[in-house]
Design a protein around this motif. Structure first.
Motif, PDB file in Angstrom:
ATOM      1  N   MET A 193       6.455  -1.046 -43.928  1.00  0.00           N
ATOM      2  CA  MET A 193       5.727   0.008 -43.219  1.00  0.00           C
ATOM      3  C   MET A 193       4.220  -0.113 -43.486  1.00  0.00           C
ATOM      4  O   MET A 193       3.407   0.333 -42.677  1.00  0.00           O
ATOM      5  CB  MET A 193       6.227   1.390 -43.656  1.00  0.00           C
ATOM      6  CG  MET A 193       7.605   1.766 -43.126  1.00  0.00           C
ATOM      7  SD  MET A 193       7.687   1.878 -41.317  1.00  0.00           S
ATOM      8  CE  MET A 193       6.691   3.328 -41.022  1.00  0.00           C
ATOM      9  N   THR A 215       9.795   2.241 -48.686  1.00  0.00           N
ATOM     10  CA  THR A 215      10.546   3.077 -47.739  1.00  0.00           C
ATOM     11  C   THR A 215      11.687   3.771 -48.474  1.00  0.00           C
ATOM     12  O   THR A 215      12.477   3.119 -49.165  1.00  0.00           O
ATOM     13  CB  THR A 215      11.076   2.213 -46.573  1.00  0.00           C
ATOM     14  OG1 THR A 215       9.938   1.665 -45.904  1.00  0.00           O
ATOM     15  CG2 THR A 215      11.909   3.029 -45.606  1.00  0.00           C
ATOM     16  N   ASP A 251      11.300   5.053 -42.292  1.00  0.00           N
ATOM     17  CA  ASP A 251      11.334   4.012 -41.258  1.00  0.00           C
ATOM     18  C   ASP A 251      12.470   4.367 -40.287  1.00  0.00           C
ATOM     19  O   ASP A 251      13.641   4.129 -40.566  1.00  0.00           O
ATOM     20  CB  ASP A 251      11.551   2.644 -41.913  1.00  0.00           C
ATOM     21  CG  ASP A 251      11.365   1.493 -40.926  1.00  0.00           C
ATOM     22  OD1 ASP A 251      11.260   1.767 -39.715  1.00  0.00           O
ATOM     23  OD2 ASP A 251      11.337   0.337 -41.381  1.00  0.00           O
ATOM     24  N   SER A 307       4.032   7.652 -40.337  1.00  0.00           N
ATOM     25  CA  SER A 307       4.978   6.849 -41.133  1.00  0.00           C
ATOM     26  C   SER A 307       5.754   7.673 -42.155  1.00  0.00           C
ATOM     27  O   SER A 307       6.597   7.135 -42.865  1.00  0.00           O
ATOM     28  CB  SER A 307       4.209   5.769 -41.897  1.00  0.00           C
ATOM     29  OG  SER A 307       3.484   4.979 -41.009  1.00  0.00           O
TER      30      SER A 307
END
Ligand SMILES: [Zn+2]
Length: 418
Positions: A336, A143, A78, A358
């Motif tokens: 995310m 993440t 992220d 991502s």
């Protein structure tokens, strides 16, 4: 050969093996999937990725995770978050529902300026406790690397306080936390009528001090009609460069004032938002190798429709990354997974493109792609195990946490077992 951990029998192992450069065009749609895949991990690093039968022939380990009927993929990166704040702003969310715009709220003393007041008043420990909780939630959603910005202090003392909170998070949490100085997030109220003086303080006091303390890798700026003009942004970013900061920008979020073109000119690593970027801006970024980081959660949370033109960017071979923009005002989203859903539905990215954006492209946006973002030999074992039959299930099952296990450097750091 004996290893520390084997993850085996993954129904789909999304390795994202591919070019060492940011993925562009059709490369973004390629996840390099191994069916019935496995990974061997030693000393926190990936030492082999292959079909399970090959891995189990060559490697053994007392510790094995069976990922049968599950998806295994790289941890999310992220690359744009604002997780250090003292007070949430849910009242503004409701004001927006009732018709007030983001700029209206900002000009009436809300918005970023209200966060500044509370961050200045808060102690280091208060900020740290709130931020720790914020980042733990981010980790629980899969993440394993974040960028974290200052920018709610806007005085030398309070910006340093925020950056030291980020430093402590980086030391105490198992994930990579990459620090960004965002002193040019707004103009503080006391300099509302004397913007030139604030820019002087930023350039002559804040940047040298933060560089000396080595508290940030990046310098970021909010280039937008109501905040920093292109000329002011150029001046600040060029000064930051002289002090050794790498650059990133909030550019063309609301109006196309030339933020993307400036990102290209100053050699920013990433330009973020880009909801209003022109074709010339897209071309300029592509030529200079700037990554386009898109933040659809913010547009969604602001109740707007001006999503960035991801399809045009991908068609023109501009590398696209996705990030949450997690912050207390315009986007209180720490997942995310939800950003991927929005990218698919609102920007028509394919599921594979959104996953690439991502993971590996997010890693490139933080210059971390040699270490993370894909499951390739030599990289950190930053891995997610998701309880789902196929990667396509990820955006389809939205509003829920699909991540079952989060590993960082080969260690389980979070488990969401039902
Ligand atoms: Zn932001």
């Amino acid at each position: 050969m004996k290893v520390d951990l084997i993850i085996k029998n993954a129904k789909e192992l999304l390795s994202l093996k591919g070019s060492a450069k940011p993925r562009v065009g059709s490369e973004m749609d390629e996840l390099s999937i191994i069916e019935n895949g496995a990974i061997a991990i030693l000393n926190g690093k990936i030492i082999a990725v292959d079909f399970a039968e090959n891995i189990l022939q060559k490697y053994n380990s007392a510790k094995q995770i069976d990922a049968s009927n599950k998806v295994v993929m790289p941890g999310f990166v992220d690359s744009h978050t604002h997780p250090i704040f003292a007070k949430t702003r849910e009242n503004e969310f409701e004001m927006r529902i009732k018709g007030k715009s983001y700029v209206d709220i900002s000009q009436s003393g809300g918005g970023i300026r209200s966060s500044i007041k509370f961050v200045r008043e808060a102690t280091f420990d208060q900020l740290y406790e709130i931020a720790l909780k914020n980042v733990k939630k981010i980790i629980s959603n899969g993440t394993t690397t974040i960028e974290a910005k200052s920018g709610y202090g806007l005085s030398t003392e309070s910006e340093i306080k925020m950056l030291k909170v980020i430093q402590k998070l980086s030391t105490n949490l198992p994930i990579d936390v990459i620090p960004t100085f965002l002193g040019a997030h707004e103009f503080p109220t006391e300099f509302k009528e004397n913007r030139i003086e604030y820019i002087r303080i930023l350039k002559e006091e804040m940047l040298p001090k933060i560089a000396e303390l080595n508290l940030a890798k990046y310098c970021d700026i909010f280039t937008e009609a109501h905040v920093y003009t292109v000329e002011q942004s150029r001046d600040i970013l060029q000064t930051a460069k002289k002090f050794g900061f790498k650059l990133r920008m909030h550019a063309d979020e609301i109006e196309p004032i030339g933020g993307a073109e400036l990102a290209a000119e100053v050699g920013a690593i990433s330009a973020d938002h880009l909801g209003a970027t022109s074709n010339d801006g897209i071309e300029a970024m592509r030529k200079s190798g700037v990554i386009a980081t898109l933040l659809p959660g913010t547009i969604f949370s602001l109740g707007m429709q001006s999503y960035a033109r991801a399809r045009d960017m991908i068609a023109k071979n501009l590398p696209v990354a996705l990030a949450t923009d997690f912050n207390p005002g315009s986007c209180n989203c720490d997942s995310m997974q939800f950003v991927i859903t929005l990218a698919c539905l609102q920007m028509k990215m394919t599921v594979a493109e959104a996953i690439t954006a991502s993971t590996i492209n997010g890693a490139h946006a933080l210059q971390m792609a040699e270490k993370t973002g894909s499951l390739e030999i030599g990289k950190q074992a930053d891995i997610l195990i998701l309880d789902m039959p196929s990667y396509r299930y990820l955006p389809y099952h939205f509003g829920s946490n699909n991540v079952e296990t989060v590993l960082k450097n080969g260690q389980i750091i979070w488990e969401n077992k039902i």
